[in-house]
Design a protein around this motif. Structure first.
Motif, PDB file in Angstrom:
ATOM      1  N   PHE A  46      57.821 -53.425-111.054  1.00 28.11           N
ATOM      2  CA  PHE A  46      58.202 -52.182-110.374  1.00 28.11           C
ATOM      3  C   PHE A  46      58.078 -50.982-111.309  1.00 28.11           C
ATOM      4  CE2 PHE A  46      61.848 -49.225-109.959  1.00 28.11           C
ATOM      5  CZ  PHE A  46      61.408 -48.518-108.847  1.00 28.11           C
ATOM      6  N   VAL A  47      58.558 -51.113-112.535  1.00 25.10           N
ATOM      7  CA  VAL A  47      58.493 -50.010-113.495  1.00 25.10           C
ATOM      8  C   VAL A  47      57.039 -49.643-113.787  1.00 25.10           C
ATOM      9  CG1 VAL A  47      58.990 -49.321-115.881  1.00 25.10           C
ATOM     10  CG2 VAL A  47      60.738 -50.494-114.533  1.00 25.10           C
ATOM     11  N   LEU A  48      56.192 -50.651-113.968  1.00 24.65           N
ATOM     12  CA  LEU A  48      54.784 -50.381-114.251  1.00 24.65           C
ATOM     13  C   LEU A  48      54.087 -49.703-113.076  1.00 24.65           C
ATOM     14  CD1 LEU A  48      53.771 -53.634-116.151  1.00 24.65           C
ATOM     15  CD2 LEU A  48      53.732 -51.308-117.069  1.00 24.65           C
ATOM     16  N   VAL A  49      54.347 -50.167-111.863  1.00 25.94           N
ATOM     17  CA  VAL A  49      53.745 -49.524-110.693  1.00 25.94           C
ATOM     18  C   VAL A  49      54.219 -48.076-110.586  1.00 25.94           C
ATOM     19  CG1 VAL A  49      53.627 -49.505-108.171  1.00 25.94           C
ATOM     20  CG2 VAL A  49      53.379 -51.653-109.410  1.00 25.94           C
ATOM     21  N   ALA A  50      55.506 -47.858-110.840  1.00 26.51           N
ATOM     22  CA  ALA A  50      56.049 -46.496-110.782  1.00 26.51           C
ATOM     23  C   ALA A  50      55.400 -45.600-111.836  1.00 26.51           C
ATOM     24  CB  ALA A  50      57.559 -46.525-110.976  1.00 26.51           C
ATOM     25  N   ASP A  51      55.214 -46.120-113.045  1.00 25.26           N
ATOM     26  CA  ASP A  51      54.642 -45.326-114.134  1.00 25.26           C
ATOM     27  C   ASP A  51      53.147 -45.095-113.958  1.00 25.26           C
ATOM     28  OD1 ASP A  51      57.031 -45.013-115.418  1.00 25.26           O
ATOM     29  OD2 ASP A  51      56.697 -46.579-116.903  1.00 25.26           O
ATOM     30  N   LEU A  52      52.443 -46.123-113.481  1.00 30.52           N
ATOM     31  CA  LEU A  52      50.985 -46.064-113.415  1.00 30.52           C
ATOM     32  C   LEU A  52      50.466 -45.664-112.039  1.00 30.52           C
ATOM     33  CD1 LEU A  52      50.245 -49.340-115.412  1.00 30.52           C
ATOM     34  CD2 LEU A  52      50.347 -47.000-116.291  1.00 30.52           C
ATOM     35  N   SER A  53      51.366 -45.560-111.067  1.00 26.87           N
ATOM     36  CA  SER A  53      51.004 -45.154-109.697  1.00 26.87           C
ATOM     37  C   SER A  53      49.909 -46.035-109.108  1.00 26.87           C
ATOM     38  CB  SER A  53      50.559 -43.677-109.674  1.00 26.87           C
ATOM     39  OG  SER A  53      51.576 -42.840-110.152  1.00 26.87           O
ATOM     40  N   SER A  54      49.949 -47.318-109.445  1.00 26.60           N
ATOM     41  CA  SER A  54      48.884 -48.206-108.989  1.00 26.60           C
ATOM     42  C   SER A  54      49.299 -49.657-109.148  1.00 26.60           C
ATOM     43  CB  SER A  54      47.602 -47.949-109.792  1.00 26.60           C
ATOM     44  OG  SER A  54      46.656 -48.967-109.596  1.00 26.60           O
ATOM     45  N   PHE A  55      49.139 -50.451-108.084  1.00 32.30           N
ATOM     46  CA  PHE A  55      49.358 -51.889-108.180  1.00 32.30           C
ATOM     47  C   PHE A  55      48.272 -52.532-109.043  1.00 32.30           C
ATOM     48  CE2 PHE A  55      52.044 -51.019-104.574  1.00 32.30           C
ATOM     49  CZ  PHE A  55      53.033 -52.000-104.614  1.00 32.30           C
ATOM     50  N   THR A  56      47.050 -52.027-108.922  1.00 31.90           N
ATOM     51  CA  THR A  56      45.932 -52.593-109.675  1.00 31.90           C
ATOM     52  C   THR A  56      46.143 -52.441-111.170  1.00 31.90           C
ATOM     53  OG1 THR A  56      44.400 -52.122-107.869  1.00 31.90           O
ATOM     54  CG2 THR A  56      43.440 -52.494-110.043  1.00 31.90           C
ATOM     55  N   ARG A  57      46.520 -51.228-111.618  1.00 30.90           N
ATOM     56  CA  ARG A  57      46.704 -51.003-113.050  1.00 30.90           C
ATOM     57  C   ARG A  57      47.939 -51.749-113.565  1.00 30.90           C
ATOM     58  NH1 ARG A  57      44.260 -45.949-111.603  1.00 30.90           N
ATOM     59  NH2 ARG A  57      46.241 -45.067-110.928  1.00 30.90           N
ATOM     60  N   ALA A  58      48.979 -51.871-112.743  1.00 26.80           N
ATOM     61  CA  ALA A  58      50.146 -52.662-113.147  1.00 26.80           C
ATOM     62  C   ALA A  58      49.751 -54.120-113.324  1.00 26.80           C
ATOM     63  CB  ALA A  58      51.254 -52.531-112.107  1.00 26.80           C
ATOM     64  N   THR A 110      47.801 -60.163-114.511  1.00 23.45           N
ATOM     65  CA  THR A 110      47.956 -60.955-113.300  1.00 23.45           C
ATOM     66  C   THR A 110      47.153 -60.285-112.191  1.00 23.45           C
ATOM     67  OG1 THR A 110      49.571 -61.984-111.816  1.00 23.45           O
ATOM     68  CG2 THR A 110      50.062 -59.743-112.578  1.00 23.45           C
ATOM     69  N   THR A 111      47.383 -60.671-110.955  1.00 23.13           N
ATOM     70  CA  THR A 111      46.629 -60.114-109.834  1.00 23.13           C
ATOM     71  C   THR A 111      47.444 -59.066-109.095  1.00 23.13           C
ATOM     72  OG1 THR A 111      47.434 -61.785-108.276  1.00 23.13           O
ATOM     73  CG2 THR A 111      45.427 -62.299-109.539  1.00 23.13           C
ATOM     74  N   GLN A 112      46.733 -58.215-108.365  1.00 17.98           N
ATOM     75  CA  GLN A 112      47.397 -57.188-107.575  1.00 17.98           C
ATOM     76  C   GLN A 112      48.308 -57.819-106.525  1.00 17.98           C
ATOM     77  OE1 GLN A 112      44.767 -54.203-106.006  1.00 17.98           O
ATOM     78  NE2 GLN A 112      46.146 -53.675-104.352  1.00 17.98           N
TER      79      GLN A 112
END
Length: 285
Positions: A14-26, A32-34
């Motif tokens: 969750f923190v990575l998606v919030a910071d990177l604004s992307s499921f792919t980049r997280a 791992t996979t999106q």
């Protein structure tokens, strides 16, 4: 609330998606996979009974409840990483070289994200030309290198994103018709300098070096002072500059891949590096 314990991997996702604004980049940062990241966050939301992220085909953003949860989530991830590293005998070190053409004002936030991922990691950063950084990596002096791809013959490394360039200058920069274009460049050898000169020569545009700098900050200062025009990545150009290429009738500059080279074997250090690479890509988007 039904959830009695939080899944730390889901919170980190969750923190990575919030910071990177992307499921792919997280997913890239977590190796791992999106779909796996999406599933982790769905389960976290179900357990909390809260909608943390608003998802659209083109955009991922925090919901109001996600924004309220983010600070506590960061603290939990940081505490978890600190606990994991509490028995470490010595700090691990990550020696990274980065091209000065791709490091902008976002460096502080990038380093903060890496520290959140692994507070016990000592980061040793070298900023130089892409050629020098890549040479140091090949000589075994660096654990990783993030550079502009300047040699079409070399295709190794992971492409993080494509960097676009413009003819950046102060808005009031004045070029007198008939006079050579005043350029601010890096000292030789510099692949971006060579690219700019090649494009101008191919278009038959006369040029002259008005300023030779030793890094992005010095080139930026020359541009802000109105001394010259420079071929720079738009992403890292000074905020008070604009792309004067169309106004001056200059030929477009080609884009370049930003490539990550690494030979790390330690899993935790690799994850910190993946976070750095994903954060660079997020800032370029």
């Amino acid at each position: 609330m039904a959830m009695k314990a939080l899944d730390i991997d889901a919170v980190q996702a969750f923190v990575l998606v919030a910071d990177l604004s992307s499921f792919t980049r997280a997913a890239q940062a977590m190796e791992t996979t999106q779909s796996a990241v999406s599933l982790k966050i769905r389960r976290l939301e179900d357990g909390l009974g809260r909608r943390l992220l608003e998802r659209t085909p083109r955009l991922v953003r925090l919901s109001a409840e996600g924004a309220a949860f983010l600070g506590a989530a960061r603290n939990l991830v940081a505490a978890h990483q600190s606990a994991i590293g509490s028995f470490a005998v010595e700090h691990r070190r990550l020696v990274v070289g980065i091209s000065h053409h791709i490091v902008g004002s976002e460096l502080a936030s990038l380093l903060k994200r890496m520290n959140t991922t692994d507070p016990g990691l000592v980061i040793q950063l070298h900023v130089d030309t892409s050629r020098s950084v890549l040479s140091a990596f090949d000589d075994g002096k660096l654990d990783a290198a993030i550079v502009l791809r300047h040699d079409a013959k070399r295709r190794d490394g992971d492409v993080l994103f494509e960097e676009s360039f413009g003819w950046m200058a102060a808005p009031d920069f004045h070029h007198r018709p008939g006079e050579p274009l005043r350029l601010a460049t890096q000292a030789e050898p510099c692949s971006v300098r060579a690219m700019a000169i090649e494009v101008l020569d191919a278009a038959g545009i006369a040029w002259t070096e008005a300023f030779v700098g030793g890094g992005l900050s010095t080139i930026g200062a020359a541009l802000s002072a109105g001394l010259a025009v420079a071929a720079l990545a738009r992403r890292v150009a000074p905020a008070d500059t604009v792309d004067l290429g169309p106004k001056l009738g200059l030929p477009p500059l080609p884009s370049r891949d930003v490539v990550l080279h690494s030979k790390l074997s330690d899993a935790r250090t690799r994850q910190a590096l993946r976070t750095l690479g994903a954060a660079f890509a997020a800032n370029a988007a």
